[in-house]
Motif scaffolding. Structure first.
Motif, PDB file in Angstrom:
ATOM      1  N   HIS A   1     -22.515-130.332 -31.719  1.00 18.16           N
ATOM      2  CA  HIS A   1     -21.212-131.008 -31.840  1.00 18.16           C
ATOM      3  C   HIS A   1     -20.463-130.854 -30.517  1.00 18.16           C
ATOM      4  O   HIS A   1     -20.303-129.749 -30.000  1.00 18.16           O
ATOM      5  CB  HIS A   1     -20.389-130.399 -32.976  1.00 18.16           C
ATOM      6  N   SER A   2     -20.037-131.972 -29.981  1.00 15.45           N
ATOM      7  CA  SER A   2     -19.301-131.986 -28.725  1.00 15.45           C
ATOM      8  C   SER A   2     -17.977-132.708 -28.919  1.00 15.45           C
ATOM      9  O   SER A   2     -17.949-133.830 -29.432  1.00 15.45           O
ATOM     10  CB  SER A   2     -20.124-132.672 -27.624  1.00 15.45           C
ATOM     11  N   GLU A   3     -16.894-132.063 -28.531  1.00 14.75           N
ATOM     12  CA  GLU A   3     -15.566-132.664 -28.618  1.00 14.75           C
ATOM     13  C   GLU A   3     -15.100-133.219 -27.276  1.00 14.75           C
ATOM     14  O   GLU A   3     -13.970-133.668 -27.145  1.00 14.75           O
ATOM     15  CB  GLU A   3     -14.561-131.636 -29.130  1.00 14.75           C
ATOM     16  N   SER A   4     -15.983-133.180 -26.291  1.00 15.38           N
ATOM     17  CA  SER A   4     -15.626-133.680 -24.963  1.00 15.38           C
ATOM     18  C   SER A   4     -15.522-135.204 -24.980  1.00 15.38           C
ATOM     19  O   SER A   4     -16.260-135.892 -25.689  1.00 15.38           O
ATOM     20  CB  SER A   4     -16.678-133.238 -23.943  1.00 15.38           C
ATOM     21  N   ARG A   5     -14.618-135.711 -24.187  1.00 22.02           N
ATOM     22  CA  ARG A   5     -14.470-137.168 -24.088  1.00 22.02           C
ATOM     23  C   ARG A   5     -15.642-137.795 -23.352  1.00 22.02           C
ATOM     24  O   ARG A   5     -15.981-138.948 -23.585  1.00 22.02           O
ATOM     25  CB  ARG A   5     -13.162-137.501 -23.370  1.00 22.02           C
ATOM     26  N   GLN A   6     -16.232-137.036 -22.457  1.00 24.47           N
ATOM     27  CA  GLN A   6     -17.375-137.527 -21.697  1.00 24.47           C
ATOM     28  C   GLN A   6     -18.663-137.023 -22.348  1.00 24.47           C
ATOM     29  O   GLN A   6     -18.736-135.880 -22.798  1.00 24.47           O
ATOM     30  CB  GLN A   6     -17.309-137.052 -20.238  1.00 24.47           C
TER      31      GLN A   6
ATOM     32  N   LEU B   1     -36.759-128.833 -25.019  1.00 24.90           N
ATOM     33  CA  LEU B   1     -36.452-130.203 -25.411  1.00 24.90           C
ATOM     34  C   LEU B   1     -35.278-130.687 -24.579  1.00 24.90           C
ATOM     35  O   LEU B   1     -34.191-130.093 -24.610  1.00 24.90           O
ATOM     36  CB  LEU B   1     -36.114-130.260 -26.903  1.00 24.90           C
ATOM     37  N   LEU B   2     -35.473-131.733 -23.819  1.00 28.46           N
ATOM     38  CA  LEU B   2     -34.433-132.268 -22.939  1.00 28.46           C
ATOM     39  C   LEU B   2     -33.689-133.376 -23.665  1.00 28.46           C
ATOM     40  O   LEU B   2     -34.286-134.361 -24.095  1.00 28.46           O
ATOM     41  CB  LEU B   2     -35.039-132.792 -21.636  1.00 28.46           C
ATOM     42  N   ILE B   3     -32.393-133.186 -23.813  1.00 31.34           N
ATOM     43  CA  ILE B   3     -31.535-134.173 -24.462  1.00 31.34           C
ATOM     44  C   ILE B   3     -30.848-134.991 -23.379  1.00 31.34           C
ATOM     45  O   ILE B   3     -30.129-134.444 -22.522  1.00 31.34           O
ATOM     46  CB  ILE B   3     -30.488-133.495 -25.361  1.00 31.34           C
ATOM     47  N   ALA B   4     -31.084-136.285 -23.386  1.00 36.24           N
ATOM     48  CA  ALA B   4     -30.515-137.145 -22.348  1.00 36.24           C
ATOM     49  C   ALA B   4     -29.010-137.315 -22.509  1.00 36.24           C
ATOM     50  O   ALA B   4     -28.292-137.438 -21.526  1.00 36.24           O
ATOM     51  CB  ALA B   4     -31.198-138.513 -22.373  1.00 36.24           C
ATOM     52  N   ARG B   5     -28.524-137.262 -23.764  1.00 37.47           N
ATOM     53  CA  ARG B   5     -27.115-137.535 -23.982  1.00 37.47           C
ATOM     54  C   ARG B   5     -26.676-136.921 -25.304  1.00 37.47           C
ATOM     55  O   ARG B   5     -27.342-137.087 -26.323  1.00 37.47           O
ATOM     56  CB  ARG B   5     -26.875-139.051 -23.999  1.00 37.47           C
ATOM     57  N   VAL B   6     -25.570-136.181 -25.282  1.00 38.42           N
ATOM     58  CA  VAL B   6     -24.962-135.627 -26.488  1.00 38.42           C
ATOM     59  C   VAL B   6     -23.525-136.110 -26.530  1.00 38.42           C
ATOM     60  O   VAL B   6     -22.719-135.760 -25.667  1.00 38.42           O
ATOM     61  CB  VAL B   6     -25.016-134.084 -26.508  1.00 38.42           C
ATOM     62  N   ASP B   7     -23.238-136.909 -27.532  1.00 38.08           N
ATOM     63  CA  ASP B   7     -21.893-137.476 -27.682  1.00 38.08           C
ATOM     64  C   ASP B   7     -21.519-137.398 -29.152  1.00 38.08           C
ATOM     65  O   ASP B   7     -22.128-138.057 -29.993  1.00 38.08           O
ATOM     66  CB  ASP B   7     -21.875-138.922 -27.188  1.00 38.08           C
ATOM     67  N   GLY B   8     -20.540-136.573 -29.491  1.00 40.44           N
ATOM     68  CA  GLY B   8     -20.183-136.372 -30.891  1.00 40.44           C
ATOM     69  C   GLY B   8     -21.147-135.406 -31.551  1.00 40.44           C
ATOM     70  O   GLY B   8     -21.416-134.311 -31.042  1.00 40.44           O
ATOM     71  N   GLU B   9     -21.707-135.781 -32.706  1.00 41.57           N
ATOM     72  CA  GLU B   9     -22.649-134.930 -33.439  1.00 41.57           C
ATOM     73  C   GLU B   9     -24.066-135.466 -33.297  1.00 41.57           C
ATOM     74  O   GLU B   9     -24.289-136.682 -33.306  1.00 41.57           O
ATOM     75  CB  GLU B   9     -22.272-134.841 -34.924  1.00 41.57           C
ATOM     76  N   GLN B  10     -25.002-134.549 -33.199  1.00 41.13           N
ATOM     77  CA  GLN B  10     -26.411-134.901 -33.067  1.00 41.13           C
ATOM     78  C   GLN B  10     -27.253-133.786 -33.668  1.00 41.13           C
ATOM     79  O   GLN B  10     -26.916-132.608 -33.558  1.00 41.13           O
ATOM     80  CB  GLN B  10     -26.777-135.119 -31.600  1.00 41.13           C
ATOM     81  N   THR B  11     -28.348-134.150 -34.327  1.00 41.78           N
ATOM     82  CA  THR B  11     -29.244-133.190 -34.953  1.00 41.78           C
ATOM     83  C   THR B  11     -30.586-133.195 -34.230  1.00 41.78           C
ATOM     84  O   THR B  11     -31.134-134.265 -33.945  1.00 41.78           O
ATOM     85  CB  THR B  11     -29.464-133.534 -36.440  1.00 41.78           C
ATOM     86  N   ILE B  12     -31.095-132.003 -33.930  1.00 44.00           N
ATOM     87  CA  ILE B  12     -32.385-131.864 -33.257  1.00 44.00           C
ATOM     88  C   ILE B  12     -33.239-130.849 -34.022  1.00 44.00           C
ATOM     89  O   ILE B  12     -32.720-130.026 -34.781  1.00 44.00           O
ATOM     90  CB  ILE B  12     -32.224-131.414 -31.788  1.00 44.00           C
ATOM     91  N   ARG B  13     -34.565-130.919 -33.825  1.00 42.72           N
ATOM     92  CA  ARG B  13     -35.513-129.979 -34.432  1.00 42.72           C
ATOM     93  C   ARG B  13     -36.343-129.342 -33.324  1.00 42.72           C
ATOM     94  O   ARG B  13     -36.892-130.042 -32.471  1.00 42.72           O
ATOM     95  CB  ARG B  13     -36.422-130.675 -35.448  1.00 42.72           C
ATOM     96  N   LEU B  14     -36.436-128.012 -33.367  1.00 48.55           N
ATOM     97  CA  LEU B  14     -37.153-127.259 -32.344  1.00 48.55           C
ATOM     98  C   LEU B  14     -38.214-126.382 -32.997  1.00 48.55           C
ATOM     99  O   LEU B  14     -37.980-125.807 -34.068  1.00 48.55           O
ATOM    100  CB  LEU B  14     -36.190-126.385 -31.543  1.00 48.55           C
ATOM    101  N   PRO B  15     -39.382-126.237 -32.353  1.00 44.88           N
ATOM    102  CA  PRO B  15     -40.445-125.399 -32.929  1.00 44.88           C
ATOM    103  C   PRO B  15     -40.299-123.934 -32.522  1.00 44.88           C
ATOM    104  O   PRO B  15     -39.795-123.610 -31.438  1.00 44.88           O
ATOM    105  CB  PRO B  15     -41.717-126.011 -32.325  1.00 44.88           C
ATOM    106  N   ILE B  16     -40.752-123.065 -33.425  1.00 43.09           N
ATOM    107  CA  ILE B  16     -40.856-121.631 -33.154  1.00 43.09           C
ATOM    108  C   ILE B  16     -42.268-121.224 -33.551  1.00 43.09           C
ATOM    109  O   ILE B  16     -42.644-121.310 -34.726  1.00 43.09           O
ATOM    110  CB  ILE B  16     -39.827-120.811 -33.953  1.00 43.09           C
ATOM    111  N   TYR B  17     -43.056-120.776 -32.609  1.00 41.82           N
ATOM    112  CA  TYR B  17     -44.459-120.479 -32.882  1.00 41.82           C
ATOM    113  C   TYR B  17     -44.608-119.104 -33.524  1.00 41.82           C
ATOM    114  O   TYR B  17     -43.863-118.162 -33.209  1.00 41.82           O
ATOM    115  CB  TYR B  17     -45.271-120.577 -31.588  1.00 41.82           C
ATOM    116  N   THR B  18     -45.562-118.994 -34.438  1.00 49.52           N
ATOM    117  CA  THR B  18     -45.734-117.788 -35.245  1.00 49.52           C
ATOM    118  C   THR B  18     -47.067-117.128 -34.914  1.00 49.52           C
ATOM    119  O   THR B  18     -48.038-117.794 -34.552  1.00 49.52           O
ATOM    120  CB  THR B  18     -45.683-118.124 -36.736  1.00 49.52           C
ATOM    121  N   HIS B  19     -47.102-115.800 -35.097  1.00 50.72           N
ATOM    122  CA  HIS B  19     -48.309-115.037 -34.798  1.00 50.72           C
ATOM    123  C   HIS B  19     -48.657-114.025 -35.883  1.00 50.72           C
ATOM    124  O   HIS B  19     -49.746-113.456 -35.849  1.00 50.72           O
ATOM    125  CB  HIS B  19     -48.167-114.301 -33.470  1.00 50.72           C
TER     126      HIS B  19
END
Length: 340
Positions: free
Chosen positions: A115-120, A145-163
């Motif tokens: 969540h970003s409240e920035s105007r830009q 994971l490279l996010i090109a643009r975050v404006d307002g709210e955005q949902t992402i999924r990231l992996p966590i490897y298990t051993h």
């Protein structure tokens, strides 16, 4: 000789990790601010710092005002980049929404809300969990994971490897950016309080035939029910020639048309997956075979129960007893993940 740098740098890394952790208490939501955002020269920025030093020494040594003017100009560019890069990441809010379960060796997926409240809009933000190697308990680099643009709210999924099986404490989340000039690198660490569970990798075994006692005809009928007289199953449009005893006269009385009632009887004996009956000699292998049996019976829709030795439920809402289907199989896998 190659081990000497590792021995020397290991205490420094451990001390710095503890220092970063103290500044960012564990929480499932975090806001990046002055306390938990760090900034320093990027790898390319180090060359820029060397250029600043060279121009300054050259300007002082030769008394050349043009070289000194170039040096001061580059310093102003560095200061502006310092401010913009820090402001670009500061104020970003991160919240952990969900963490999945997984088998050993497969990644667990964490769902994050940004969540970003920035105007830009925020650009060129990189997110990634610090991965831990199974051979040595040391952080390993991972592709973020490279996010090109975050404006307002955005949902992402990231992996966590298990051993390993059991409870997994989520590694720290690394957020970084080099926007806009690539001279400075601003980054932050987020430590989540929630943990994940890893169940054993299913291991097939030859002795499972007695757990699959349903016939092929039963599987074609849904794996759990066949046409019968006991339990109501569904309503179908009445077809001429069907028995009038099966007509739903209540629908006819309400003017909704003629429908035929169909009933179903459960088939297949209730199965029991018992830890003692598993053919493996090793404890972890027995749990892996139970995981295979639970997944197989869950996919077939056969009712079953799973019995573990000296099981103590950690979660009061943990589903035990007898059940069927994929949901119950997942509940059994969670029990295997929590097994001592």
């Amino acid at each position: 000789m190659s081990l000497l740098p590792r021995v020397l740098t290991a205490p420094i890394k451990t001390a710095s990790t503890r220092w970063f952790a103290k500044r960012a208490p564990k929480n499932d939501s975090a806001t990046l601010n002055l306390r938990n955002v760090y900034i320093f020269f990027n790898r390319e920025g180090m060359l820029f710092a060397v250029l600043l030093l060279i121009t300054f020494i050259a300007g002082i040594n030769y008394g050349n005002n043009l070289v000194l003017g170039l040096c001061f100009y580059l310093i102003s560019v560095w200061l502006i980049s310092f401010h913009v890069t820090f402001a670009h990441i500061s104020g970003l809010q991160i919240r952990l929404l969900e963490v999945t379960t997984s088998e050993v060796g497969e990644p667990i997926w964490a769902t994050l809300q940004l969540h970003s409240e920035s105007r830009q809009p925020r650009r060129q933000l990189a997110f990634g969990f610090e991965q831990v190697s199974s051979a040595a308990n040391a952080p390993q680099p991972t592709e973020p994971l490279l996010i090109a643009r975050v404006d307002g709210e955005q949902t992402i999924r990231l992996p966590i490897y298990t051993h390993a099986r059991g409870q997994l404490e989520l590694p720290r989340l690394i957020i970084k950016t080099t926007y806009p000039l690539g001279i400075m690198r601003a980054w932050s660490y987020v430590y989540f309080a929630r943990s994940a569970w890893v169940y054993p990798k299913p291991q097939a075994f030859d002795w499972q035939a007695q757990y699959l006692s349903v016939t092929q005809d039963d599987l074609q009928a849904g794996g759990q029910y066949v046409q019968g007289q006991d339990d109501f199953d569904r309503l179908d449009t009445y077809i001429a020639g069907e028995s009038l005893a099966r007509v739903s006269w209540g629908h006819v009385a309400r003017g909704q048309g003629m429908f035929t009632k169909h009933f179903a009887d459960p088939v297949g004996a209730e199965q029991t997956l018992n830890y003692i009956d598993m053919p493996a000699a090793n404890h972890e292998q027995k749990l892996a075979q139970l995981a295979y049996g639970a997944l197989t019976l869950g996919q077939l829709g056969v009712p079953f129960e799973m019995q573990l030795p000296n099981e103590v439920s950690i979660d009061p809402n943990q589903q035990t007893g007898t059940g069927a289907g994929d949901a119950f199989a997942q509940a059994c896998l969670l029990r295997l993940a929590k097994a001592p």
